[in-house]
Design an enzyme around this catalytic site. Structure first.
Site, PDB file in Angstrom:
ATOM      1  N   SER A 254     -10.084  -4.331  -4.481  1.00 22.24           N
ATOM      2  CA  SER A 254      -9.798  -4.170  -3.061  1.00 22.24           C
ATOM      3  C   SER A 254      -9.314  -2.770  -2.764  1.00 22.24           C
ATOM      4  O   SER A 254      -8.582  -2.161  -3.545  1.00 22.24           O
ATOM      5  CB  SER A 254      -8.727  -5.194  -2.666  1.00 22.24           C
ATOM      6  OG  SER A 254      -8.029  -4.735  -1.531  1.00 22.24           O
ATOM      7  N   LYS A 255      -9.721  -2.267  -1.622  1.00 23.62           N
ATOM      8  CA  LYS A 255      -9.334  -0.916  -1.255  1.00 23.62           C
ATOM      9  C   LYS A 255      -7.830  -0.828  -1.033  1.00 23.62           C
ATOM     10  O   LYS A 255      -7.224   0.216  -1.224  1.00 23.62           O
ATOM     11  CB  LYS A 255     -10.072  -0.515   0.013  1.00 23.62           C
ATOM     12  CG  LYS A 255      -9.798   0.925   0.424  1.00 23.62           C
ATOM     13  CD  LYS A 255     -10.773   1.392   1.468  1.00 23.62           C
ATOM     14  CE  LYS A 255     -10.478   2.802   1.920  1.00 23.62           C
ATOM     15  NZ  LYS A 255      -9.647   2.832   3.125  1.00 23.62           N
ATOM     16  N   ARG A 256      -7.245  -1.953  -0.637  1.00 23.26           N
ATOM     17  CA  ARG A 256      -5.814  -1.937  -0.359  1.00 23.26           C
ATOM     18  C   ARG A 256      -4.980  -1.758  -1.628  1.00 23.26           C
ATOM     19  O   ARG A 256      -3.807  -1.472  -1.569  1.00 23.26           O
ATOM     20  CB  ARG A 256      -5.401  -3.249   0.327  1.00 23.26           C
ATOM     21  CG  ARG A 256      -5.905  -3.345   1.754  1.00 23.26           C
ATOM     22  CD  ARG A 256      -5.314  -4.550   2.444  1.00 23.26           C
ATOM     23  NE  ARG A 256      -5.677  -5.799   1.749  1.00 23.26           N
ATOM     24  CZ  ARG A 256      -6.831  -6.424   1.926  1.00 23.26           C
ATOM     25  NH1 ARG A 256      -7.723  -5.954   2.753  1.00 23.26           N
ATOM     26  NH2 ARG A 256      -7.099  -7.534   1.268  1.00 23.26           N
TER      27      ARG A 256
END
Length: 516
Positions: A254-256
């Site tokens: 995930s980019k987060r």
RNA sequence: GGCCCCAUCGUCUAACCCGGUUAGGACACAGGGUUUUCAUCCCUGCAAUAGGGGUUCAAAUCCCCUUGGGGUCACCA
């Protein structure tokens, strides 16, 4: 089999996720394998941000990798428009159809009411499903509420007495008990559709034959199947691909979570590489461009073939031993039943090894074409690139050989373009500032003056001859010369380095090293 | 927590569907050879069927349970 049509439907988020790219690749591969069509649809239901800018990196990722689409964004097609934001009428029509058939209902409950119901269910430890109070309203009551301006949403009426069955191409047989499913909102008060609904309408209208998507959509599937049935659509085939996990974990990438990836051993090198390379190119650093995004790989100099190969081998295999695959090979052999069911961790090392392979295969002129922009962007060479410079770069690349893995590796050749050398001090001490070495270096420097032409074979002959005369190992001079003229302990063959630098610069750098 | 999915070397995977292999390959790692650097290339080594029950002459493979991991539970997509 009837016409195979697959689709990838990204929402414009401003970047293309490497895991999403894999899903897109599988869709593309299946369409191409079957001689069908691949559609790129944009799921931009109610996106306030800048469409144009947010979509660009996504389309660019497809273009870079060479995954063309037959219909969709920018090119249109027979089922246009391909942007959900422009397909409102279709959703309206379908929603009305469901409501008229009594398969959807206007829900006047407020968010607060729904939240309270949900909390209550939670407290009682029973699964939440809608209480459907609005269903008990009479037509006049409903008309009154509408007249009062009370907002309502349209909910799909889940048939609670049934089960939904799915024979997924990857997961196999999966069943859900509808009595556990809440009634999903399909249309907001303002008439805009929700994802689950828009997708169903679009997939049907665009004649999608195979919905190939990430596993996290599996739980959306029963609702979508029910919706298709209610609308009287032919059901598409489904294939739920496991998600791509971050290196060294089982969690969905995930980019987060990029901050934690930065420290993960398997990922670390990629971030470090970004921090080293991108600033030189004026592209920010690993904060702005990181390995979750496809653009990272393009900008740091990976080859499409390598990324495609790595993505294709992630969760899919051709047989028991084939690792190296071109796109054509994958198209020829790709089938959904050979997609693995378990999530696959993305492996930067393996990508890098594929990259090594495909870079070795790349013709010289393409290597040059790939490297030139890096040298320009790092302002090591000027634009427009002259033939002479181009030729010089070509010679450097030839000398660099298989050491060139990524196009950005060419930035390591800085010392061929700049005279302010960056010395590896530790190695300089070890190979130059050593008993007897400076004297040899100085003596051999004088021999160098006589070498003409200043070519690799002549340099080699001169060095071998000198070493024999004085009874010194060639290694001593080779290392000393490399450190003196490039500042580095590793690199192309030292004769190549000297020849590339030319006599004047070589001599000057040796003098500079002796003077340090 | 409910629902759903998943489980073979450190990693990606093959063999599983249609039980019988010394459980194969690749990456990584370690060692060796070539190249007086590095990279390439070659050779060798290391290393796995989560656990427990069945069924069977025989189970990685079929069934059940346990454990573990994950996904998802919106008027997001």
């Amino acid at each position: 089999m009837s016409q195979v049509r697959t689709r990838f439907a990204p929402s414009p988020t401003g970047y293309m996720h490497i895991g999403g790219m894999r899903t897109a690749l599988f869709n593309w591969l299946w369409a191409r394998h079957c001689g069908g069509q691949f559609i790129l649809r944009i799921d931009d239901t109610d996106q306030a941000r800048n469409q144009e800018a947010a979509l660009r990196p996504i389309l660019q990722a497809f273009r870079w990798l060479g995954l063309n689409w037959d219909e969709g964004a920018e090119i249109g097609g027979p089922y246009a428009p391909y942007y959900q934001s422009q397909r409102g009428a279709l959703y309206q029509e379908a929603a009305q159809k469901l409501e008229a058939a009594g398969l959807a209902y206007r829900d006047f409950s407020t968010r607060e009411e729904v939240d309270a119901d949900r909390k209550q269910a939670d407290k009682e430890k029973r699964p939440y499903i809608n209480i459907r109070r609005s269903l008990e309203l009479t037509d006049t009551q409903k008309a009154d509420l509408v007249a009062q301006g009370r907002p309502w949403v349209l909910r799909f009426l889940i048939p609670r007495d049934t089960k939904v069955q799915l024979d997924d191409h990857i997961r196999g047989h999966v069943e859900w008990d509808c009595s556990l499913l809440p009634d999903p909102v399909i249309q907001r008060a303002d008439g805009s559709p929700l994802y689950n609904f828009a997708t169903v309408v679009d997939d049907a209208q665009m004649q999608i034959s195979h919905v190939i998507r990430a596993e996290e959509h599996l739980s959306n599937t029963p609702i979508q199947i029910l919706l298709h049935q209610a609308l009287g659509n032919t059901l598409p085939q489904f294939a739920h691909v496991p998600y791509v996990a971050s290196p060294g974990s089982k969690e969905k990438m995930s980019k987060r979570k990029t901050e934690q990836y930065r420290k993960a051993p398997a990922f670390q090198k990629m971030f470090e590489r970004a921090d080293e390379v991108f600033p030189q190119l004026g592209l920010g650093n690993s904060e702005t461009l990181n390995p979750v995004m496809v653009e990272y790989y393009e900008r740091i100099g990976y080859l499409p073939a390598a990324v495609l190969n790595a993505l294709g081998r992630l969760g899919w295999s051709l047989d028991d031993s084939t690792e190296i695959m071109s796109l054509d090979t994958m198209v020829k052999h790709f089938t959904l039943d050979r997609v693995v069911q378990a999530p696959a961790g993305f492996d930067p090392d393996k990508l890098f090894s594929f990259q090594g392979h495909w870079m070795k295969e790349l013709p010289l002129d393409q290597k040059v074409a790939g490297c030139l922009p890096y040298l320009v962007q790092a302002q090591l060479i000027a634009e427009p690139v002259t033939d002479a410079v181009r030729q010089y770069v070509e010679q450097i690349i030839v000398a660099w050989g298989d050491r060139l893995k990524l196009f950005s590796d060419i930035l390591g050749a800085r010392y061929f373009f700049r005279d302010d050398l960056v010395y590896d001090e530790k190695m300089f001490d070890k190979r130059v500032r050593k008993e007897g070495v400076p004297a040899h270096l100085a003596a051999f420097r004088q021999r160098l003056v006589e070498v003409d032409p200043f070519t690799v074979p002549n340099l080699e002959t001169a060095l071998t001859a000198y070493c024999q005369e004085v009874g010194e190992q060639t290694g001593t001079l080779i290392h000393a010369l490399r450190l003196s003229t490039t500042g580095q302990a590793v690199g192309p063959g030292v004769y190549d380095c000297l020849a590339l630098l030319g006599k004047d610069k070589s001599l000057a750098r040796i003098d500079a090293a002796l003077a340090r």
